[in-house]
Design a protein around this motif. Structure first.
Motif, short mmCIF file in Angstrom:
data_model
loop_
_atom_site.label_atom_id
_atom_site.label_comp_id
_atom_site.label_asym_id
_atom_site.label_seq_id
_atom_site.Cartn_x
_atom_site.Cartn_y
_atom_site.Cartn_z
N ASP A 113 -2.88 3.75 0.52
CA ASP A 113 -1.46 4.09 0.61
C ASP A 113 -0.72 3.13 1.54
OD1 ASP A 113 -1.92 6.20 -1.09
OD2 ASP A 113 -1.88 7.74 0.48
N THR A 115 -1.63 -0.02 2.39
CA THR A 115 -1.57 -1.37 1.81
C THR A 115 -0.60 -1.40 0.64
OG1 THR A 115 -3.50 -0.91 0.43
CG2 THR A 115 -3.90 -2.02 2.52
N HIS A 116 -0.51 -0.32 -0.12
CA HIS A 116 0.44 -0.26 -1.25
C HIS A 116 1.87 -0.27 -0.74
CE1 HIS A 116 1.82 0.47 -5.28
NE2 HIS A 116 2.48 1.56 -4.88
N SER A 117 2.14 0.47 0.35
CA SER A 117 3.51 0.51 0.89
C SER A 117 3.89 -0.83 1.52
CB SER A 117 3.66 1.63 1.90
OG SER A 117 2.89 1.38 3.05
N ASN A 118 2.91 -1.56 2.07
CA ASN A 118 3.18 -2.88 2.64
C ASN A 118 3.47 -3.91 1.54
OD1 ASN A 118 2.93 -2.06 5.29
ND2 ASN A 118 0.81 -2.74 5.49
N GLU A 119 2.84 -3.76 0.40
CA GLU A 119 3.08 -4.69 -0.73
C GLU A 119 4.48 -4.49 -1.30
OE1 GLU A 119 -0.05 -3.95 -3.48
OE2 GLU A 119 -1.55 -4.98 -2.26
N GLU A 120 4.98 -3.28 -1.27
CA GLU A 120 6.31 -3.01 -1.81
C GLU A 120 7.43 -3.58 -0.94
OE1 GLU A 120 6.56 1.20 -2.35
OE2 GLU A 120 5.32 1.18 -4.15
N GLN A 121 7.17 -3.73 0.35
CA GLN A 121 8.21 -4.22 1.27
C GLN A 121 8.33 -5.68 1.21
OE1 GLN A 121 7.07 -2.74 5.10
NE2 GLN A 121 7.72 -0.67 4.61
#
Length: 121
Positions: A113, A115-121
């Motif tokens: 979760d 790493t996924h949120s960091n990729e979206e930013q």
């Protein structure tokens, strides 16, 4: 014999394998969840007792029911273990609930979760 001698490690592994097979194939108790695994086994150096760490993939009720079912079938499991593993003394088995697999899955999900949120930013 020291606790972590080579002989004791081999006995632990052999009892772990045998218990896994017994729980998976021999026990027909409906309380025991189908996704039950033996994580680790610690046999005492005198071969009188063994601690079996059991992990159940399910909710807390399934875990509690599985441990109750295993504790009620202790004598039967011990008798089958005596047939499968040739030891001087067949250890008395103490079943202990283990949440390490569940904890690992939870932590892996949290990391995904983040790493996924960091990729979206």
């Amino acid at each position: 014999m020291r606790k972590n001698s080579i002989k004791n490690i081999r006995i632990n592994e052999e009892v772990l394998r045998a218990l896994s097979v017994i729980i998976r194939e021999e026990i027909k108790d409906p309380r025991i969840h189908p996704m039950t695994s033996v994580v680790a086994v610690e046999v005492a150096p005198d071969l009188k007792s063994a601690k079996a760490y059991i992990s159940v993939l399910g909710d807390e009720k399934a875990q509690a029911d599985t441990l109750k079912g295993l504790k009620s079938a202790e004598g039967y499991i011990r008798r089958l273990l005596a047939k499968k593993v040739n030891l001087r003394n067949t250890p008395e088995i103490i079943f202990i609930g283990d949440q390490s697999i569940e904890y690992g899955i939870k932590m892996s999900k949290l990391i995904d979760d983040v790493t996924h949120s960091n990729e979206e930013q």
